[in-house]
Scaffold this motif. Structure first.
Motif, PDB file in Angstrom:
ATOM      1  N   TYR A 149      47.001  46.285  36.516  1.00  0.00           N
ATOM      2  CA  TYR A 149      46.058  45.869  35.482  1.00  0.00           C
ATOM      3  C   TYR A 149      46.514  46.329  34.099  1.00  0.00           C
ATOM      4  CZ  TYR A 149      42.656  44.358  38.965  1.00  0.00           C
ATOM      5  OH  TYR A 149      42.037  43.691  39.980  1.00  0.00           O
TER       6      TYR A 149
ATOM      7  N   MET B 289      51.955  45.231  41.191  1.00  0.00           N
ATOM      8  CA  MET B 289      50.911  44.415  40.552  1.00  0.00           C
ATOM      9  C   MET B 289      49.943  45.360  39.860  1.00  0.00           C
ATOM     10  SD  MET B 289      48.305  41.495  41.961  1.00  0.00           S
ATOM     11  CE  MET B 289      46.970  42.544  42.523  1.00  0.00           C
TER      12      MET B 289
ATOM     13  N   ALA C  97      45.060  46.329  43.754  1.00  0.00           N
ATOM     14  CA  ALA C  97      44.030  45.487  44.357  1.00  0.00           C
ATOM     15  C   ALA C  97      44.471  45.136  45.771  1.00  0.00           C
ATOM     16  CB  ALA C  97      43.821  44.219  43.545  1.00  0.00           C
TER      17      ALA C  97
ATOM     18  N   ALA D 292      47.837  41.779  37.325  1.00  0.00           N
ATOM     19  CA  ALA D 292      46.727  41.589  38.265  1.00  0.00           C
ATOM     20  C   ALA D 292      45.834  40.446  37.802  1.00  0.00           C
ATOM     21  CB  ALA D 292      45.935  42.882  38.406  1.00  0.00           C
ATOM     22  N   TYR D 293      45.703  40.300  36.486  1.00  0.00           N
ATOM     23  CA  TYR D 293      44.996  39.139  35.947  1.00  0.00           C
ATOM     24  C   TYR D 293      46.029  38.118  35.501  1.00  0.00           C
ATOM     25  CZ  TYR D 293      40.546  41.601  35.632  1.00  0.00           C
ATOM     26  OH  TYR D 293      39.393  42.257  35.901  1.00  0.00           O
ATOM     27  N   PRO D 294      46.144  37.000  36.176  1.00  0.00           N
ATOM     28  CA  PRO D 294      47.211  36.046  35.861  1.00  0.00           C
ATOM     29  C   PRO D 294      46.838  35.171  34.688  1.00  0.00           C
ATOM     30  CG  PRO D 294      45.926  35.223  37.679  1.00  0.00           C
ATOM     31  CD  PRO D 294      45.268  36.508  37.240  1.00  0.00           C
ATOM     32  N   THR D 295      46.702  35.745  33.530  1.00  0.00           N
ATOM     33  CA  THR D 295      46.139  34.965  32.432  1.00  0.00           C
ATOM     34  C   THR D 295      46.621  35.434  31.080  1.00  0.00           C
ATOM     35  OG1 THR D 295      44.053  34.362  31.403  1.00  0.00           O
ATOM     36  CG2 THR D 295      44.150  36.503  32.414  1.00  0.00           C
ATOM     37  N   LYS D 296      46.746  34.509  30.182  1.00  0.00           N
ATOM     38  CA  LYS D 296      47.081  34.809  28.787  1.00  0.00           C
ATOM     39  C   LYS D 296      48.252  35.786  28.730  1.00  0.00           C
ATOM     40  CE  LYS D 296      42.169  34.811  28.295  1.00  0.00           C
ATOM     41  NZ  LYS D 296      41.037  35.703  28.313  1.00  0.00           N
TER      42      LYS D 296
ATOM     43  N   TRP E 189      39.667  40.999  43.651  1.00  0.00           N
ATOM     44  CA  TRP E 189      40.788  40.621  42.790  1.00  0.00           C
ATOM     45  C   TRP E 189      40.970  39.105  42.775  1.00  0.00           C
ATOM     46  CZ3 TRP E 189      45.241  38.426  45.113  1.00  0.00           C
ATOM     47  CH2 TRP E 189      46.233  38.057  44.205  1.00  0.00           C
TER      48      TRP E 189
ATOM     49  N   ILE F  22      39.040  33.898  35.933  1.00  0.00           N
ATOM     50  CA  ILE F  22      39.702  34.024  34.632  1.00  0.00           C
ATOM     51  C   ILE F  22      40.775  32.948  34.467  1.00  0.00           C
ATOM     52  CG2 ILE F  22      41.088  35.519  33.164  1.00  0.00           C
ATOM     53  CD1 ILE F  22      39.678  37.906  34.498  1.00  0.00           C
ATOM     54  N   ALA F  23      41.693  32.871  35.419  1.00  0.00           N
ATOM     55  CA  ALA F  23      42.786  31.904  35.277  1.00  0.00           C
ATOM     56  C   ALA F  23      42.259  30.479  35.417  1.00  0.00           C
ATOM     57  CB  ALA F  23      43.878  32.187  36.306  1.00  0.00           C
TER      58      ALA F  23
ATOM     59  N   THR G 209      52.974  35.306  38.975  1.00  0.00           N
ATOM     60  CA  THR G 209      52.208  35.457  40.212  1.00  0.00           C
ATOM     61  C   THR G 209      53.045  36.165  41.270  1.00  0.00           C
ATOM     62  OG1 THR G 209      52.896  33.295  41.057  1.00  0.00           O
ATOM     63  CG2 THR G 209      50.835  33.356  39.811  1.00  0.00           C
TER      64      THR G 209
ATOM     65  N   TYR H 149      38.602  32.293  49.410  1.00  0.00           N
ATOM     66  CA  TYR H 149      39.708  33.194  49.733  1.00  0.00           C
ATOM     67  C   TYR H 149      39.227  34.055  50.877  1.00  0.00           C
ATOM     68  CZ  TYR H 149      42.733  37.310  49.589  1.00  0.00           C
ATOM     69  OH  TYR H 149      43.587  38.332  49.925  1.00  0.00           O
TER      70      TYR H 149
ATOM     71  N   GLU I 194      40.640  29.267  32.188  1.00  0.00           N
ATOM     72  CA  GLU I 194      41.660  28.854  31.221  1.00  0.00           C
ATOM     73  C   GLU I 194      42.140  27.436  31.490  1.00  0.00           C
ATOM     74  OE1 GLU I 194      44.322  31.823  28.874  1.00  0.00           O
ATOM     75  OE2 GLU I 194      45.025  31.565  30.932  1.00  0.00           O
TER      76      GLU I 194
ATOM     77  N   LEU J 161      47.346  31.309  44.373  1.00  0.00           N
ATOM     78  CA  LEU J 161      46.343  31.086  43.335  1.00  0.00           C
ATOM     79  C   LEU J 161      46.636  29.853  42.489  1.00  0.00           C
ATOM     80  CD1 LEU J 161      43.832  32.157  41.809  1.00  0.00           C
ATOM     81  CD2 LEU J 161      45.383  33.468  40.375  1.00  0.00           C
ATOM     82  N   ASP J 162      47.899  29.670  42.077  1.00  0.00           N
ATOM     83  CA  ASP J 162      48.227  28.526  41.223  1.00  0.00           C
ATOM     84  C   ASP J 162      47.894  27.221  41.934  1.00  0.00           C
ATOM     85  OD1 ASP J 162      49.095  30.030  39.116  1.00  0.00           O
ATOM     86  OD2 ASP J 162      51.220  29.852  39.580  1.00  0.00           O
TER      87      ASP J 162
ATOM     88  N   GLY K 128      45.585  41.617  46.555  1.00  0.00           N
ATOM     89  CA  GLY K 128      46.916  41.338  46.029  1.00  0.00           C
ATOM     90  C   GLY K 128      48.010  41.847  46.954  1.00  0.00           C
TER      91      GLY K 128
ATOM     92  N   SER L 262      40.467  36.778  39.559  1.00  0.00           N
ATOM     93  CA  SER L 262      41.643  36.027  39.129  1.00  0.00           C
ATOM     94  C   SER L 262      41.323  34.551  39.022  1.00  0.00           C
ATOM     95  CB  SER L 262      42.798  36.230  40.121  1.00  0.00           C
ATOM     96  OG  SER L 262      43.221  37.569  40.108  1.00  0.00           O
TER      97      SER L 262
END
Lengths: 460, 460
Positions: A386, A384, A307, A414-418, B164, B171-172, A436, B213, B175, B280-281, A310, B168
């Motif tokens: 996916y 980074m 990405a 790339a997806y900062p989740t779960k 991206w 999704i994040a 991250t 962004y 959550e 992002l955080d 990123g 991100s």
């Protein structure tokens, strides 16, 4: 010196209970679940059996030598228990009990008695006011429940003055894939102190990296000398709190030590090659980074993303920290373009950052080929992707890639989740898996610093 | 102005497919699942029916007015599609297609044709090379799958130049409990630009906080004026990337804009009252913080913990950021001691940080009483607790506590683990739920800054 603390043949739990919700019951249960292979003796004045084990009224009644006593009884009873331990010739006592030196004159008095009894009989003390110790390899754990930490041994050691910090590192660190050699919640440190633990861990072959949480450092000069000596052998990361005015106030009422002037500590740590972590997340990132078997030989980072955004964010983070993100040579770019012919669109960047563009959905093979080509021009690679992180087989492929190029590889989803559990899978494969981009860059910068520490030492 | 972009009565998906794995199929499926209440027209030259909906060969064949066209076809076909949209009188076209202005001369030529066609017919363009838009309240979402974002509307708006970054955040951020009013992946911005979106969002009643962004800012002066005007009405958070040399290189090959000199931007953002997020955080933490209905009137923070170490760490983090952690007055301390008589041991600190000590396992009532007493002396409260975060009823109690004291309350889990979903529960109750103490402190510092921005504006 502390071998039989971490690898006891026999353990007595003083204050053992049938109720697993009470500390003395929880310890017995956790030791059973953690598969402690030595003999376990619950000590309880009234019970004859606890969780299937024969119980004894006093440690003096145990029919064999006791290497380690875990003490979970009210403060006023602790001096007598340690008297018994001294008489019995117990090697170590981990005193969980609170209400000793941290509570004022009365507690200090109790603490003196404990110390005196211990010295008389040669019992070495961990704590009091501590959360215990953990040595998964030996099946020893009195800190957190067995669900929260791997019973498989690892190479990360930690000494924590705060029980909260110790539990937090064990739980959150385990989620990130850390595996531990020895963990000590050191509490009031009336006998064994941070320095004792660090000296032992420095020469412990199972420990590859040492971290400590500390609030005060009483003998600053001695500590720094020790830190210097350790840092030549293995990385030492220090999370030092209580640096602010209010923080010092919190510490004073908490573990009764004085927080030094903070900036001085930062400079001093740097001078002796120790690494300072500012908070728990950093500490965990750094420990994950040192789980990688390679150190970067210089500060040049290659960034490979799926990405474009990123890539920009990662490059910013690297340069902010003094890392270089060098443009790749024309020839290398040509090589990448040839490899990626028909895979990435012509607009995608190949100069570093290299942007594989998510729409291409690159095969793992292409990703690895790119990484290999890039790796020649840099000291470390940040990828980074996916690709799902929780996949053991992809993690194994990435580990192989890292081994082939012989340079550290950081992986960021790339997806900062779960992804925390997924990160753990990668970390256990020796990759620097961070949630991250900026945290991966920070981890690299620490490895670069530590490599310099080792080099200066070799040349100095 | 952009109302019918976000609240269309009728949507055509140009390039709709029966295959939900293809973009044009995925969009139809997501719109159906997101419960879009308007009419949905799949456009496909050969299919007569897609996912139960009648399909049309061209947008020109749709029997009614089309407010919004979602374009997911190869770049060379886009000019013709936009020609059709223009002829049909379509209001907006969101062009997902890649391979236009970002790919060199040929793409730029296509892009000019698209723009010309759009202008002729008054079609306004989002993108191209974008990931779409999302307006949960209207059932509109072409950015991420319906599993990843709440279909319930919220008050957070976001404009992302990078697809991206946009995905991100969705999704994040979801959550972490964020709920969105409008999200735009702005892509190449050949027509509608960051400024257009920001202007609309500034006056959008559903939007309480705006984030963006961005990589380049072409008309810097204009942007700053706009940012100043917006910041007087609602918080504007900017995550600006492409600031480093390599980052600028990544940006150049990515969205073809120039990254300005970075430090200048930071200063300029500050001057106009806009808030800069470095990653992002941070962006997510700040958005969570602005979800709290209260701003701190000053910089004094009260820290209430169930672990002494956590108190020290939190106090350090606050003072590092220029926040004050004032010692509580003797009288307040006495009041706390009385309340906590027999609950906390005498050694526990009540001067701020207030340490409830984990062993006491305080009732929620005690915790709330403490918080209320402390709140009188401070502008914001940071609570670190072992209470489980994912509990709706505890979250509701905490929300009530925050309402009663009328000051922002941040909640941090004492165990920083498996808690992301739990954090989301608290955030949706208007609490500043952050994963770690340092991140909560940083969130507070941003609220303090923004309060100053508003005050300066009122007094200036």
């Amino acid at each position: 010196m502390l071998d039989s603390l971490f690898y006891p043949s026999s353990v007595a739990v003083i204050g053992a209970s049938r109720d697993a919700r009470k500390p003395g019951g929880g310890f017995v249960r956790t030791l059973l679940r953690f598969d402690f292979q030595g003999r376990l003796y619950p000590i309880n004045p009234t019970a004859s059996e606890i969780m299937g084990l024969k119980a004894y009224p006093s440690v003096l009644d145990v029919p064999e030598r006791v290497d380690l006593a875990i003490v979970a009884i009210p403060a006023p009873s602790v001096p007598k228990a340690i008297d018994d331990c001294a008489e019995k010739g117990v090697g170590f006592a981990v005193i969980h009990s609170v209400g000793l030196g941290e509570v004022g004159l009365e507690g200090k008095d109790l603490e003196s008695k404990v110390l005196q009894a211990a010295k008389t009989g040669g019992v070495r003390i961990v704590g009091p006011n501590c959360m215990g110790i953990c040595c998964p390899e030996a099946g020893i754990n009195t800190i957190v429940s067995s669900a929260d930490v791997s019973s498989e041994g690892g190479s990360v050691a930690f000494v924590g003055q705060s029980g909260w910090a110790t539990e937090s590192l064990l739980i959150a660190g385990s989620e990130r894939g850390l595996q531990f050699s020895k963990v000590i919640s050191s509490g009031n440190q009336i006998d064994l102190s941070l320095s004792d633990y660090l000296e032992y861990l420095a020469s412990d072959a199972k420990t590859k990296v040492i971290a400590a949480y500390t609030e005060g450092l009483r003998d600053g000069g001695d500590f720094l000398e020790l830190a210097r000596a350790i840092s030549k052998k293995k990385p030492l990361i220090v999370w030092k709190a209580g640096k602010s005015q209010a923080g010092a106030r919190a510490v004073a009422s908490h573990t009764a030590s004085l927080a030094g002037r903070d900036a001085i500590w930062s400079t001093a740590f740097k001078q002796v090659g120790a690494i300072r972590a500012q908070h728990l997340d950093e500490l965990i990132d750094f420990l994950v980074a040192f789980g990688c078997p390679y150190l970067p030989k210089g500060n040049r980072v290659g960034i490979l993303t799926e990405a474009g955004g990123g890539g920009a964010v990662a490059a910013d983070a690297c340069e902010d920290l003094g890392l270089e993100v060098p443009a790749l040579a024309e020839e290398t770019q040509r090589e990448l373009r040839e490899l990626l012919q028909g895979i990435i669109p012509p607009f995608a960047g190949v100069s570093n950052p290299v942007d594989l563009v998510w729409i291409t959905d690159p095969s793992l093979h292409v990703l690895e080929r790119c990484a290999t080509i890039m790796s020649r021009a840099v000291d470390a690679l940040l990828i980074m992707t996916y690709y799902p992180l929780a996949d053991e087989s992809i993690a194994a492929d990435m580990e192989k890639l890292q081994r082939n190029i012989g340079k550290p590889v950081a992986i960021v989803p790339a997806y900062p989740t779960k992804q925390y559990r997924g990160l753990g899978v990668y970390a256990r494969h020796g990759l620097i898996a961070c949630p991250t981009l900026d945290r991966a860059a920070r981890a690299f910068s620490i490895l670069v610093d530590y490599n310099k520490t080792l080099q200066n030492d070799l040349s100095g």
